[in-house]
Design an enzyme around this catalytic site. Structure first.
Site, PDB file in Angstrom:
ATOM      1  N   CYS A   2       0.806  -1.174  -0.146  1.00 18.98           N
ATOM      2  CA  CYS A   2       0.003  -0.107   0.188  1.00 18.98           C
ATOM      3  C   CYS A   2       0.879   1.284   0.070  1.00 18.98           C
ATOM      4  O   CYS A   2       1.897   1.155   0.233  1.00 18.98           O
ATOM      5  CB  CYS A   2      -0.784   0.073   1.200  1.00 18.98           C
ATOM      6  SG  CYS A   2      -1.621  -1.507   1.406  1.00 18.98           S
ATOM      7  N   ARG A  27       2.068   0.987  -6.116  1.00 20.82           N
ATOM      8  CA  ARG A  27       2.210   0.007  -5.039  1.00 20.82           C
ATOM      9  C   ARG A  27       0.994  -0.935  -4.685  1.00 20.82           C
ATOM     10  O   ARG A  27       0.902  -1.536  -3.991  1.00 20.82           O
ATOM     11  CB  ARG A  27       2.759   0.845  -3.823  1.00 20.82           C
ATOM     12  CG  ARG A  27       4.328   1.040  -4.102  1.00 20.82           C
ATOM     13  CD  ARG A  27       4.646   1.901  -2.846  1.00 20.82           C
ATOM     14  NE  ARG A  27       6.125   2.094  -2.935  1.00 20.82           N
ATOM     15  CZ  ARG A  27       6.974   1.633  -2.222  1.00 20.82           C
ATOM     16  NH1 ARG A  27       6.575   0.497  -1.682  1.00 20.82           N
ATOM     17  NH2 ARG A  27       8.412   1.732  -2.630  1.00 20.82           N
ATOM     18  N   ASN A 101       0.027   0.730   6.325  1.00 25.58           N
ATOM     19  CA  ASN A 101       0.664  -0.338   5.325  1.00 25.58           C
ATOM     20  C   ASN A 101       1.635  -1.132   6.147  1.00 25.58           C
ATOM     21  O   ASN A 101       2.218  -0.975   6.952  1.00 25.58           O
ATOM     22  CB  ASN A 101       1.715   0.647   4.778  1.00 25.58           C
ATOM     23  CG  ASN A 101       2.570   0.096   3.592  1.00 25.58           C
ATOM     24  OD1 ASN A 101       2.119  -1.138   3.167  1.00 25.58           O
ATOM     25  ND2 ASN A 101       3.493   0.743   2.877  1.00 25.58           N
ATOM     26  N   GLU A 485      12.719 -15.448 -16.923  1.00 26.40           N
ATOM     27  CA  GLU A 485      12.351 -14.117 -16.711  1.00 26.40           C
ATOM     28  C   GLU A 485      11.297 -13.367 -17.726  1.00 26.40           C
ATOM     29  O   GLU A 485      10.282 -12.886 -17.874  1.00 26.40           O
ATOM     30  CB  GLU A 485      13.474 -13.149 -16.715  1.00 26.40           C
ATOM     31  CG  GLU A 485      13.210 -11.758 -16.737  1.00 26.40           C
ATOM     32  CD  GLU A 485      12.401 -11.197 -15.651  1.00 26.40           C
ATOM     33  OE1 GLU A 485      12.373 -11.880 -14.738  1.00 26.40           O
ATOM     34  OE2 GLU A 485      12.267  -9.959 -15.649  1.00 26.40           O
ATOM     35  N   LYS A 489       7.388 -12.196 -17.428  1.00 30.71           N
ATOM     36  CA  LYS A 489       7.155 -10.834 -17.755  1.00 30.71           C
ATOM     37  C   LYS A 489       5.650 -10.939 -18.549  1.00 30.71           C
ATOM     38  O   LYS A 489       5.050 -10.149 -18.272  1.00 30.71           O
ATOM     39  CB  LYS A 489       8.127 -10.251 -18.876  1.00 30.71           C
ATOM     40  CG  LYS A 489       9.258  -9.622 -18.380  1.00 30.71           C
ATOM     41  CD  LYS A 489       9.220  -8.443 -17.356  1.00 30.71           C
ATOM     42  CE  LYS A 489       9.085  -8.748 -15.792  1.00 30.71           C
ATOM     43  NZ  LYS A 489       9.953  -9.090 -15.105  1.00 30.71           N
ATOM     44  N   GLU A 492       2.873 -11.803 -16.209  1.00 36.31           N
ATOM     45  CA  GLU A 492       2.435 -10.658 -15.375  1.00 36.31           C
ATOM     46  C   GLU A 492       1.683  -9.537 -15.934  1.00 36.31           C
ATOM     47  O   GLU A 492       0.635  -9.266 -15.320  1.00 36.31           O
ATOM     48  CB  GLU A 492       3.747  -9.988 -14.615  1.00 36.31           C
ATOM     49  CG  GLU A 492       4.567 -10.690 -13.721  1.00 36.31           C
ATOM     50  CD  GLU A 492       5.836  -9.720 -13.431  1.00 36.31           C
ATOM     51  OE1 GLU A 492       5.895  -9.402 -12.296  1.00 36.31           O
ATOM     52  OE2 GLU A 492       6.576  -9.700 -14.235  1.00 36.31           O
ATOM     53  N   HIS A 508      11.974 -33.823 -21.553  1.00 33.50           N
ATOM     54  CA  HIS A 508      11.463 -34.566 -20.160  1.00 33.50           C
ATOM     55  C   HIS A 508      10.064 -34.249 -19.975  1.00 33.50           C
ATOM     56  O   HIS A 508       9.828 -34.630 -18.925  1.00 33.50           O
ATOM     57  CB  HIS A 508      12.570 -34.419 -19.293  1.00 33.50           C
ATOM     58  CG  HIS A 508      13.862 -34.975 -19.537  1.00 33.50           C
ATOM     59  ND1 HIS A 508      14.166 -36.113 -19.771  1.00 33.50           N
ATOM     60  CD2 HIS A 508      15.125 -34.100 -19.790  1.00 33.50           C
ATOM     61  CE1 HIS A 508      15.751 -36.084 -19.988  1.00 33.50           C
ATOM     62  NE2 HIS A 508      15.913 -35.016 -20.319  1.00 33.50           N
ATOM     63  N   LYS A 607       3.756  -3.354  -6.887  1.00 32.98           N
ATOM     64  CA  LYS A 607       5.229  -3.263  -6.695  1.00 32.98           C
ATOM     65  C   LYS A 607       5.643  -3.570  -5.239  1.00 32.98           C
ATOM     66  O   LYS A 607       4.863  -2.790  -4.371  1.00 32.98           O
ATOM     67  CB  LYS A 607       5.609  -1.664  -7.116  1.00 32.98           C
ATOM     68  CG  LYS A 607       6.932  -1.676  -7.603  1.00 32.98           C
ATOM     69  CD  LYS A 607       7.238  -2.134  -9.051  1.00 32.98           C
ATOM     70  CE  LYS A 607       8.653  -1.927  -9.364  1.00 32.98           C
ATOM     71  NZ  LYS A 607       9.346  -2.681 -10.339  1.00 32.98           N
TER      72      LYS A 607
HETATM   73  C1  F6R Z   1       8.551  -9.175 -11.667  1.00 30.99           C
HETATM   74  C2  F6R Z   1       8.575  -8.594 -10.195  1.00 30.99           C
HETATM   75  C3  F6R Z   1       8.563  -9.211  -8.889  1.00 30.99           C
HETATM   76  C4  F6R Z   1       9.622  -8.717  -8.136  1.00 30.99           C
HETATM   77  C5  F6R Z   1       9.633  -9.577  -6.786  1.00 30.99           C
HETATM   78  C6  F6R Z   1      10.904  -9.054  -6.097  1.00 30.99           C
HETATM   79  O1  F6R Z   1       8.363  -8.179 -12.589  1.00 30.99           O
HETATM   80  O2  F6R Z   1       8.401  -7.134 -10.339  1.00 30.99           O
HETATM   81  O3  F6R Z   1       8.540 -10.727  -9.284  1.00 30.99           O
HETATM   82  O4  F6R Z   1      10.813  -8.926  -8.734  1.00 30.99           O
HETATM   83  O5  F6R Z   1       8.391  -9.192  -6.129  1.00 30.99           O
HETATM   84  O6  F6R Z   1      10.888  -7.761  -5.896  1.00 30.99           O
HETATM   85  P1  F6R Z   1      12.198  -6.955  -5.270  1.00 30.99           P
HETATM   86  O7  F6R Z   1      13.240  -7.077  -6.145  1.00 30.99           O
HETATM   87  O8  F6R Z   1      11.839  -5.516  -4.990  1.00 30.99           O
HETATM   88  O9  F6R Z   1      12.780  -7.735  -3.929  1.00 30.99           O
END
Ligand code: F6R
Length: 612
Positions: A2, A27, A101, A485, A489, A492, A508, A607
């Site tokens: 938050c 966030r 938060n 990765e 992406k 997500e 496999h 985020k």
């Molecule tokens: C993927 C993403 C999340 C973060 C994960 C770790 O695009 O953003 O998988 O990588 O939540 O976050 P940090 O790096 O901030 O610890």
């Protein structure tokens, strides 16, 4: 997860609070609210709404005014996103308002206690429990009541509190959730993120765990929960307003993908010693004992989550190949609850873009409890993880606002390469090899630039595949984590199911999935295992799979066995993920845009995951 913002001063603060929330909307964005108080006529107003901050804004008219206020944007943990569950929350007697938060873990037992005292509740949130606990302790001193309530709380919090009985102050406190105080002239602010206050002030004080701040227009007093007055350093926010704006791009994610030539450069700035064929990281060399522990480690654990975990896997390949140290990469969330073997010669590296991820933080604490030296690789300056670790290296990639991490990943790979090269040069890497790697690092930004110039090819491919239901991403060696990765992406932001695999592992199991409807992305650059990857591509083609290859410039052979090819420049093996990931970031982005999804605010995600 938050975001919270607060203001106390002489001016009307509604615009500041709403703008401050918008800066941290990435966030959490399922509901938002604002409480304001106008001193001159003792008028107080609470406005909340479900949805994005734009929805909250629609409910704010000219009657909403005040020179003191607190505000919140939510990512639901306790209770669905609805009006009642949104913050700010108000106590039973209507006198105390709270934004929070974090998570109050013992809220069930606290709720029972409050019920015994006759309290009732309108929401399903843990925050409503906390605001009433503060009311229960209130005997005419809000600061004391907050402290006493917090001493009963188990969990995490970054909070802002206002009491109608003491409207000359705001109280802020933190445990495990980021919080800072912004210093103004005859006005002060609190916020969970410097982005919320940077337009008003660059001077901030970062709060630490178990600290409380009493904020008035003219002063801020910092204390511990045990009432010890603290002298805190005022720090300067390390970025500018333009760094947190879209600057003409449609989305932050696209801006951050295109920023990579610059962020890669920034991550290595002042850290390359070409003449000596090595690198230097101030954050490590300034702590010689810690750095010596890393160089002489018999085992390294790298702990991280999500995208940072993928860069950690690349770090494992690098450190084992060149620094000759055994490395184990762990999900931070697993590491914290297992019993990892930590010997006196074990070093833990924690990687986190935000520096606030709860699982990574807990893994660090567990490692420290067991006596390990812990080194951090973080992007956010002053973040909790950067403070909790014994030493560390910043990415210097600038604020990453797009929820899907992009530029942080490439900078993490760069920093891991810099650490690897320095350690390896102290061991058995020759000057010639070191020199070659540093030279490759120097030209890497221009190579990244050339991939971005080719973004239209990727856009066209994205158009063709936006209705696919599944994707397979395959790579080997340093590019196996890149396959993971790329798949992450896509999942997500486009909500398409995607899996990453080591290319050879396909036979496999996942090979059973392949048919004419399954796009398979191969990272097939000209490296030492290129021939093996070509064999894997042929296996897919033999089963009518659709192959999209990320391949090296000048490789004409690959055109014959792939349906679509994205050509990129070559670099040395350990740096190749920095280049191979860029087309995959763009592909995910363009597919999501094609599907008309909100790329910067994907559903259910936020985020900086500050809850377990
Ligand atoms: C993927 C993403 C999340 C973060 C994960 C770790 O695009 O953003 O998988 O990588 O939540 O976050 P940090 O790096 O901030 O610890």
């Amino acid at each position: 997860m938050c975001g919270i913002v607060g203001y106390i001063g002489k001016k009307d603060c509604v615009r500041f609070l709403v703008d401050g929330l918008k800066r941290v909307e990435y966030r959490g964005y399922d509901s938002a609210g604002i409480f304001v108080y106008r001193e001159k006529d003792k008028r107080s107003t609470l406005v909340k709404n479900v949805g994005k901050i734009a929805e909250l804004e629609k409910s704010i008219d000219s009657s909403v005014v005040g020179n003191i206020g607190i505000a919140h944007t939510r990512w639901a943990t306790h209770g669905e996103p609805n009006h009642d569950n949104s913050h700010p929350h108000v106590s039973n007697n209507g006198s105390i308002y709270l934004v929070h938060n974090g998570i109050i873990e013992n809220y069930t037992s606290l709720k029972k206690k409050l019920e015994k005292h006759g309290f009732s509740f309108y929401s399903e949130t843990d925050t409503e429990i906390l605001v009433n606990l503060i009311q229960l302790h209130y005997t005419g001193d809000i600061e004391k009541a907050v402290k006493e309530a917090l001493l009963e709380v188990k969990g995490t919090y970054g909070i802002g509190v206002f009491s109608l009985n003491e409207p000359d102050k705001l109280i802020a406190a933190r445990l495990g959730s980021p919080l800072l105080i912004g210093i103004g002239k005859n006005e002060n602010y609190f916020a969970s993120d410097p982005a919320s206050v940077v337009k008003k002030t660059a001077e901030v004080v970062y709060m630490q765990d178990r600290e409380i701040a009493v904020i008035t227009k003219e002063s801020v007093v910092h204390k511990t929960l045990d009432d010890e007055v603290l002298k805190k350093n005022i720090e300067t926010i390390a970025f500018e307003l333009s760094d947190i704006e879209k600057s003409g791009y449609d989305h932050f994610m696209l801006k951050e993908i295109f920023e990579q030539p610059k962020t890669i450069t920034d991550s290595m700035r002042g850290r390359l010693l070409l003449e000596e064929g090595t690198t230097k990281l101030g954050g490590l060399s300034e702590h010689p004992e810690i750095y010596r522990a890393l160089i002489n480690a018999e085992k390294i654990y790298i702990v991280a989550c999500g995208t940072s975990w993928h860069s950690a896997l690349i770090g494992e390949y690098m450190l084992e190949e060149y620094a000759k140290i055994p490395v184990e990469v762990e999900y931070a969330s697993e590491f914290r609850y297992r019993d990892p073997i930590i010997t006196p010669k074990t070093v833990v590296i924690a990687i986190s873009q935000s520096g606030e991820t709860a699982d990574t933080l807990a893994a660090i604490k567990e490692a420290k409890r067991k006596g390990a030296v812990v080194i951090g690789i973080c992007n956010v300056v002053g973040s909790t993880i950067s403070k909790e670790t014994d030493a560390g290296v910043y990415l210097h990639a600038g604020p990453e606002i797009g929820v899907a991490s992009t530029k942080a990943f490439t900078s993490q790979v760069i920093v891991l390469a810099l650490i690897t090269i320095d350690i390896a040069r102290r061991k058995n890497l020759s000057f010639r090899q070191g020199y070659k790697m540093v030279k490759e690092l120097k030209i890497l930004p221009s190579l990244a630039e050339s991939i971005l110039e080719n973004s239209n090819t990727i856009k066209e491919i994205a158009k063709k595949f936006s209705s696919a239901r599944n994707f397979l991403y395959l790579g080997r060696g340093y590019n196996f984590p890149v396959a993971l990765e790329g798949a992450l992406k896509l999942k997500e932001i486009s909500y398409i199911h995607a899996e990453g695999y080591p290319a050879a592992e396909m036979k496999h199991g996942p090979i059973a999935l392949i048919d004419e409807n399954m796009p398979v992305i191969f990272i097939a650059i000209k490296d030492t295992i290129y021939d093996k990857v070509v064999t894997n591509i042929k296996e897919v083609k033999a089963r009518n799979g659709v192959v999209i290859s990320i391949a090296s410039y000048g490789d004409d052979e690959i055109d014959k066995i792939s349906d679509y090819v994205i050509k990129i420049p070559d670099t040395t093996n350990l740096l190749s993920p920095v280049l191979t990931v860029i087309p995959l970031q763009l592909l995910a982005y363009y597919i999501a845009v094609e599907k008309r999804f909100n790329v910067d605010m994907p559903r259910n995600l936020a985020k900086s995951v500050t809850v377990e």
